[in-house]
Design a protein around this motif. Sequence first.
Motif, PDB file in Angstrom:
ATOM      1  N   PHE A 123     117.209 -23.790   0.582  1.00  0.00           N
ATOM      2  CA  PHE A 123     117.097 -25.228   0.832  1.00  0.00           C
ATOM      3  C   PHE A 123     118.476 -25.855   0.722  1.00  0.00           C
ATOM      4  CE2 PHE A 123     116.309 -29.592  -0.871  1.00  0.00           C
ATOM      5  CZ  PHE A 123     115.811 -30.120   0.302  1.00  0.00           C
ATOM      6  N   LEU A 151     111.256 -21.541  -4.477  1.00  0.00           N
ATOM      7  CA  LEU A 151     111.094 -21.032  -3.122  1.00  0.00           C
ATOM      8  C   LEU A 151     110.836 -19.531  -3.155  1.00  0.00           C
ATOM      9  CD1 LEU A 151     114.135 -22.805  -1.443  1.00  0.00           C
ATOM     10  CD2 LEU A 151     111.741 -23.515  -1.342  1.00  0.00           C
ATOM     11  N   LEU A 206     115.136 -26.548   5.270  1.00  0.00           N
ATOM     12  CA  LEU A 206     114.577 -25.310   4.740  1.00  0.00           C
ATOM     13  C   LEU A 206     114.810 -24.206   5.758  1.00  0.00           C
ATOM     14  CD1 LEU A 206     111.271 -26.620   3.227  1.00  0.00           C
ATOM     15  CD2 LEU A 206     112.841 -25.089   2.052  1.00  0.00           C
ATOM     16  N   ARG A 207     115.338 -23.091   5.278  1.00  0.00           N
ATOM     17  CA  ARG A 207     115.594 -21.932   6.147  1.00  0.00           C
ATOM     18  C   ARG A 207     114.882 -20.717   5.572  1.00  0.00           C
ATOM     19  NH1 ARG A 207     121.686 -23.284   6.661  1.00  0.00           N
ATOM     20  NH2 ARG A 207     121.691 -24.349   8.663  1.00  0.00           N
ATOM     21  N   ARG A 208     114.373 -19.904   6.490  1.00  0.00           N
ATOM     22  CA  ARG A 208     113.730 -18.649   6.111  1.00  0.00           C
ATOM     23  C   ARG A 208     114.479 -17.519   6.787  1.00  0.00           C
ATOM     24  NH1 ARG A 208     107.750 -16.833   7.983  1.00  0.00           N
ATOM     25  NH2 ARG A 208     107.598 -14.975   6.690  1.00  0.00           N
ATOM     26  N   GLY A 231     121.198 -28.573  -2.738  1.00  0.00           N
ATOM     27  CA  GLY A 231     119.967 -27.795  -2.754  1.00  0.00           C
ATOM     28  C   GLY A 231     119.759 -27.015  -4.033  1.00  0.00           C
ATOM     29  N   VAL A 289     109.707 -30.816  -1.377  1.00  0.00           N
ATOM     30  CA  VAL A 289     109.974 -29.483  -0.839  1.00  0.00           C
ATOM     31  C   VAL A 289     108.915 -28.500  -1.321  1.00  0.00           C
ATOM     32  CG1 VAL A 289     111.591 -27.544  -0.883  1.00  0.00           C
ATOM     33  CG2 VAL A 289     112.433 -29.873  -0.535  1.00  0.00           C
ATOM     34  N   MET A 334     106.244 -26.407   0.913  1.00  0.00           N
ATOM     35  CA  MET A 334     106.182 -24.957   0.816  1.00  0.00           C
ATOM     36  C   MET A 334     104.756 -24.492   0.476  1.00  0.00           C
ATOM     37  SD  MET A 334     107.738 -22.113   1.225  1.00  0.00           S
ATOM     38  CE  MET A 334     109.347 -22.808   1.546  1.00  0.00           C
ATOM     39  N   TRP A 344     113.935 -17.642   1.376  1.00  0.00           N
ATOM     40  CA  TRP A 344     114.019 -19.060   1.731  1.00  0.00           C
ATOM     41  C   TRP A 344     115.200 -19.697   1.001  1.00  0.00           C
ATOM     42  CZ3 TRP A 344     110.684 -22.017   4.843  1.00  0.00           C
ATOM     43  CH2 TRP A 344     109.569 -21.346   5.323  1.00  0.00           C
TER      44      TRP A 344
END
Length: 77
Positions: free
Chosen positions: A19, A13, A37-39, A6, A67, A71, A17
């Motif tokens: 990746f 990002l 993808l994490r927030r 990532g 990505v 986004m 966030w």
Amino acid sequence: MNTDLGLECGPLLPIGWVFELRLSRNTDGDFGGIGLLRRHGVDMCHLTLASLANERTEALRRVKLRVESWMAEWEAR
């Protein structure tokens, strides 16, 4: 599977966030993989990435574009 790529992929990002990316090659030699993808630690999007390219650099470039496109759509909502 390669380790998390990532950061090497380097999509732009927003703060909070992250990746994660794992790549592998198919029988034709093309890269594919899975992305996440994490927030703020919460899973927001799982990406299945197939037939990206035969060259690693190009595969990473295509992942980055996908990505960042996702986004941009997310932020437009």
